[in-house]
Design a protein around this motif. Structure first.
Motif, PDB file in Angstrom:
ATOM      1  N   ASP A   1      -0.765   6.000   0.283  1.00 32.32           N
ATOM      2  CA  ASP A   1      -1.992   6.514   1.654  1.00 32.32           C
ATOM      3  C   ASP A   1      -3.091   5.798   1.032  1.00 32.32           C
ATOM      4  OD1 ASP A   1      -3.460   8.053   3.644  1.00 32.32           O
ATOM      5  OD2 ASP A   1      -3.655   8.990   2.824  1.00 32.32           O
ATOM      6  N   ALA A   2      -3.204   6.348  -0.644  1.00 27.73           N
ATOM      7  CA  ALA A   2      -4.890   5.871  -1.297  1.00 27.73           C
ATOM      8  C   ALA A   2      -5.654   4.661  -0.906  1.00 27.73           C
ATOM      9  CB  ALA A   2      -5.216   6.812  -3.184  1.00 27.73           C
ATOM     10  N   ALA A   3      -4.498   3.856  -0.605  1.00 29.01           N
ATOM     11  CA  ALA A   3      -4.937   1.786  -0.960  1.00 29.01           C
ATOM     12  C   ALA A   3      -4.838   2.095   0.343  1.00 29.01           C
ATOM     13  CB  ALA A   3      -3.729   1.536  -1.216  1.00 29.01           C
ATOM     14  N   TYR A   4      -3.579   2.281   1.445  1.00 32.36           N
ATOM     15  CA  TYR A   4      -3.327   1.507   2.860  1.00 32.36           C
ATOM     16  C   TYR A   4      -4.562   2.422   4.230  1.00 32.36           C
ATOM     17  CZ  TYR A   4      -0.919  -1.716   0.873  1.00 32.36           C
ATOM     18  OH  TYR A   4      -0.941  -3.136  -0.427  1.00 32.36           O
ATOM     19  N   GLY A   5      -4.608   3.692   3.810  1.00 36.52           N
ATOM     20  CA  GLY A   5      -4.602   4.765   4.851  1.00 36.52           C
ATOM     21  C   GLY A   5      -3.623   4.696   6.237  1.00 36.52           C
ATOM     22  N   LEU A   6      -2.863   4.547   6.623  1.00 31.58           N
ATOM     23  CA  LEU A   6      -1.523   4.411   7.304  1.00 31.58           C
ATOM     24  C   LEU A   6      -0.945   6.658   6.619  1.00 31.58           C
ATOM     25  CD1 LEU A   6       0.161   1.532   6.554  1.00 31.58           C
ATOM     26  CD2 LEU A   6      -1.574   2.126   8.941  1.00 31.58           C
ATOM     27  N   GLY A   7      -1.864   7.365   6.271  1.00 31.90           N
ATOM     28  CA  GLY A   7      -1.391   8.713   6.556  1.00 31.90           C
ATOM     29  C   GLY A   7      -0.547   9.074   5.046  1.00 31.90           C
ATOM     30  N   ALA A   8      -0.331  10.528   4.937  1.00 30.85           N
ATOM     31  CA  ALA A   8      -0.081  10.813   3.579  1.00 30.85           C
ATOM     32  C   ALA A   8       1.217  11.599   3.512  1.00 30.85           C
ATOM     33  CB  ALA A   8      -0.615  12.547   2.924  1.00 30.85           C
ATOM     34  N   THR A   9       2.322  11.091   4.198  1.00 33.50           N
ATOM     35  CA  THR A   9       3.238  11.726   4.805  1.00 33.50           C
ATOM     36  C   THR A   9       4.236  10.155   5.570  1.00 33.50           C
ATOM     37  OG1 THR A   9       3.678  12.781   6.673  1.00 33.50           O
ATOM     38  CG2 THR A   9       2.966  14.158   4.381  1.00 33.50           C
ATOM     39  N   PRO A  10       5.698  10.012   4.777  1.00 36.73           N
ATOM     40  CA  PRO A  10       6.182   9.234   6.014  1.00 36.73           C
ATOM     41  C   PRO A  10       6.371   9.768   7.491  1.00 36.73           C
ATOM     42  CG  PRO A  10       7.730   9.748   3.858  1.00 36.73           C
ATOM     43  CD  PRO A  10       6.544  10.990   3.819  1.00 36.73           C
ATOM     44  N   GLU A  11       6.267  10.507   7.407  1.00 41.02           N
ATOM     45  CA  GLU A  11       5.780  11.524   9.179  1.00 41.02           C
ATOM     46  C   GLU A  11       4.463  10.635   9.361  1.00 41.02           C
ATOM     47  OE1 GLU A  11       8.905  13.152   7.191  1.00 41.02           O
ATOM     48  OE2 GLU A  11       7.129  12.983   6.519  1.00 41.02           O
ATOM     49  N   ALA A  12       3.825  11.038   9.334  1.00 34.85           N
ATOM     50  CA  ALA A  12       2.434  10.821   9.349  1.00 34.85           C
ATOM     51  C   ALA A  12       2.410   9.074   9.591  1.00 34.85           C
ATOM     52  CB  ALA A  12       1.024  11.111   8.470  1.00 34.85           C
ATOM     53  N   VAL A  13       2.559   8.009   8.725  1.00 27.13           N
ATOM     54  CA  VAL A  13       2.680   6.758   8.609  1.00 27.13           C
ATOM     55  C   VAL A  13       3.879   5.993   9.639  1.00 27.13           C
ATOM     56  CG1 VAL A  13       3.596   5.314   7.493  1.00 27.13           C
ATOM     57  CG2 VAL A  13       2.513   6.517   6.186  1.00 27.13           C
ATOM     58  N   ARG A  14       4.563   7.164  10.430  1.00 30.05           N
ATOM     59  CA  ARG A  14       5.153   6.598  11.463  1.00 30.05           C
ATOM     60  C   ARG A  14       5.127   6.957  12.752  1.00 30.05           C
ATOM     61  NH1 ARG A  14      11.027   6.444  11.983  1.00 30.05           N
ATOM     62  NH2 ARG A  14      12.005   6.967   9.921  1.00 30.05           N
ATOM     63  N   ALA A  15       4.179   8.259  12.960  1.00 33.29           N
ATOM     64  CA  ALA A  15       3.186   8.098  13.827  1.00 33.29           C
ATOM     65  C   ALA A  15       1.701   7.159  14.183  1.00 33.29           C
ATOM     66  CB  ALA A  15       2.503   9.756  13.729  1.00 33.29           C
ATOM     67  N   ALA A  16       1.398   7.186  12.603  1.00 29.53           N
ATOM     68  CA  ALA A  16       0.616   6.495  12.813  1.00 29.53           C
ATOM     69  C   ALA A  16       0.465   4.615  13.852  1.00 29.53           C
ATOM     70  CB  ALA A  16      -0.436   6.434  11.555  1.00 29.53           C
ATOM     71  N   PHE A  17       2.091   4.214  13.048  1.00 29.52           N
ATOM     72  CA  PHE A  17       2.452   2.829  14.036  1.00 29.52           C
ATOM     73  C   PHE A  17       3.102   2.695  14.694  1.00 29.52           C
ATOM     74  CE2 PHE A  17       6.534   0.896  15.094  1.00 29.52           C
ATOM     75  CZ  PHE A  17       5.888  -0.909  14.656  1.00 29.52           C
ATOM     76  N   TRP A  18       3.364   4.345  16.286  1.00 29.18           N
ATOM     77  CA  TRP A  18       4.303   4.548  17.205  1.00 29.18           C
ATOM     78  C   TRP A  18       2.542   4.695  18.144  1.00 29.18           C
ATOM     79  CZ3 TRP A  18       7.617   2.190  18.737  1.00 29.18           C
ATOM     80  CH2 TRP A  18       8.695   1.951  17.948  1.00 29.18           C
ATOM     81  N   GLU A  19       1.923   4.980  17.232  1.00 25.48           N
ATOM     82  CA  GLU A  19       0.331   5.068  18.460  1.00 25.48           C
ATOM     83  C   GLU A  19      -0.055   3.824  18.340  1.00 25.48           C
ATOM     84  OE1 GLU A  19      -4.148   7.185  17.584  1.00 25.48           O
ATOM     85  OE2 GLU A  19      -2.375   8.082  16.575  1.00 25.48           O
TER      86      GLU A  19
END
Length: 497
Positions: free
Chosen positions: A270-288
């Motif tokens: 997450d520090a490099a890409y800023g998509l979320g600190a947890t898998p759930e957060a990354v998933r939510a960011a993608f679907w958003e």
């Protein structure tokens, strides 16, 4: 299955009468050499093309269009070869198929030669061919429009009527342009063509390297001609039990697993890409992002991405390092910031992004095989609608792409039975990447279960469609070399990393 684009030929389905095909394997082997055997055809070899190595030479083998009528109409099968580097150690021919169905294979020997070990090149003539209907082998063209050349389409209630019309148009065009050839474009006939090539080359047995759909073709050959099969390598295998309706469903299931793995990978960075600190957060960011693009398409480097266009990149999620900059770029573009990277190159089906005049040929042959072999395709368009809605609910990333309406719903030629049961003891080596977007690991495991004499080498963490045929080295290369050179399979299935 075939990919589109610049690497289509490698990356991206025996001769006997119908009566002979029904005989037991031992009896079929004892039969006289088939049409095209030694002495029956004089092969004239010449350089394949000026843009290919001079060592790659081509010829044409004549085969029956209809094996039930072996003395009737014939078609040409274009064959290429690069002779073995050594003569004293020469064992025979290594026939190759790049996948598909619909993939041209004439240049495959030249493309694979640098990737095979010197010991292999000393022992085998590398032999490629354009399968029946493909390329220089009496080609089939349906005359499809650009939007008819994609093999899958997302489902939408608003566009389903257009999808039905497009599917019907493809079936109608193919029947009008190639109705006399379509019923004979089958995997079993292509396997018979392979045996005709073997006989015409004067070989008692053949060895084989098949990729993707080519693994299914190779397995069918071992089922039809087990005692003519020497050393067979199947790279990125299809499960025969899924042919053909089940293949896109299997790919959709695998896409969800790859997507979950990607969310974990991106969250750890997450520090490099800023998509979320947890898998759930990354998933939510993608679907958003998908929802945002459905409202207003996101423009990235001049290309507009709606939600379906983003989901269409589902095959790219097996390559976590490549796909992440694409998602980051979408997020930045959606926020009005400068895009830091171009879209990732997706693992696409043939026709989706293909270039060049042969796309119509490849897609036409693909539909001929997929629709002509399968009795499992529904005829009712509403069944496809129900399937697409159900599959998208179960597999949101890609479930509807392969389950939406297909030309097979309107295919008129009588379906030929696909070989869904292989079940033999022929020695075969299966090599498989753990993260393959088109023929996932579960499909290769299905192939392994029905080839009882086989061994399987799984590349742990391996990404992409193709282990041996890939341009990068694989930990399975040594197993392939050892098997082709010595005939020795690994003692048991193994995983390398």
């Amino acid at each position: 299955m075939l990919r589109a684009g610049r690497r289509t030929s490698l990356l991206a389905v025996g001769v006997a009468t119908a009566a002979l095909a029904a005989l037991t394997p031992a009896t079929a082997f004892a039969a006289p050499e088939p049409f095209g055997g030694p002495g029956q055809q004089r092969l004239r070899w010449e350089r394949c093309a000026q843009d290919q190595p001079a060592s790659l030479e081509c010829t044409t083998v004549r085969v029956p269009l209809d094996y039930a009528d072996p003395h009737g109409r014939t078609i040409g099968i274009a064959v290429s070869r690069m002779k073995a580097d050594g003569t004293a150690k020469r064992r025979g021919v290594l026939l190759m198929n790049p996948g598909g169905p619909g993939g041209p294979g004439l240049t495959m020997p030249a493309e694979m030669a640098p990737r095979l070990a010197a010991e292999v090149r000393e022992r085998f003539d590398l032999v490629g061919f354009d399968p029946r209907g493909v390329g220089r082998s009496t080609p089939v063209h349906c005359g499809l429009a650009p939007d008819e050349q994609a093999l899958d389409h997302p489902y939408s209630a608003g566009t389903f009527g257009q999808d039905v019309a497009r599917a019907r148009s493809v079936a109608d065009k193919c029947r009008a342009r190639a109705g006399d050839l379509l019923p004979h474009l089958t995997t079993r006939n292509t396997a018979r063509d392979m045996d005709a090539i073997r006989a015409a080359l004067g070989e008692r047995r053949i060895s084989y390297l098949g990729h993707s759909y080519g693994t299914y073709l190779g397995a069918v050959y071992t089922q039809m001609f087990p005692r003519r099969a020497d050393r067979f390598v199947l790279d990125s295998a299809l499960d025969p039990a899924l042919v053909w309706r089940g293949v896109p469903r299997g790919a959709a299931e695998a896409a969800e697993l790859a997507f979950t793995r990607w969310t974990e990978w991106a969250a750890a960075r997450d520090a490099a890409y800023g998509l979320g600190a947890t898998p759930e957060a990354v998933r939510a960011a993608f679907w958003e992002l998908v929802a945002r693009a459905d409202r207003t398409p996101i423009v990235l480097e001049g290309q507009a991405f709606d939600g379906d266009a983003i989901r269409a990149q589902y095959r790219a999620f097996v390559r976590v390092e490549a796909v992440t900059p694409f998602v980051v770029a979408l997020k930045a573009a959606a926020a009005g910031a400068a895009a830091p990277a171009a879209p990732a190159e997706a693992e696409t089906e043939v026709g989706a992004e293909a270039e060049g005049p042969d796309v119509d040929n490849m897609v036409s042959v693909a539909w001929a095989v997929l629709c002509g072999e399968g009795r499992s395709w529904p005829r009712d368009p509403e069944q496809y609608r129900r399937d697409a809605i159900r599959e998208r609910a179960a597999h949101p990333l890609a479930g509807d792409f392969g389950s939406n309406i297909q030309p097979c719903a309107f295919w008129k030629s009588a379906p030929r039975e696909a070989t869904t049961v292989v079940n033999n003891d022929v020695d075969v080596l299966i090599v498989q990447n753990e993260w393959d977007p088109q023929t996932p690991l579960a499909m290769a495991e299905g192939m392994r279960r029905v080839l009882h004499g086989a061994r399987m080498v799984t590349v742990a963490g391996g990404e992409g469609h193709g282990a041996v045929v890939a341009e990068r080295p694989s930990c399975a290369d040594a197993d392939v070399t050892r098997y082709l050179v010595t005939g020795r399979l690994p003692a048991k299935d193994r995983t390398c990393g």
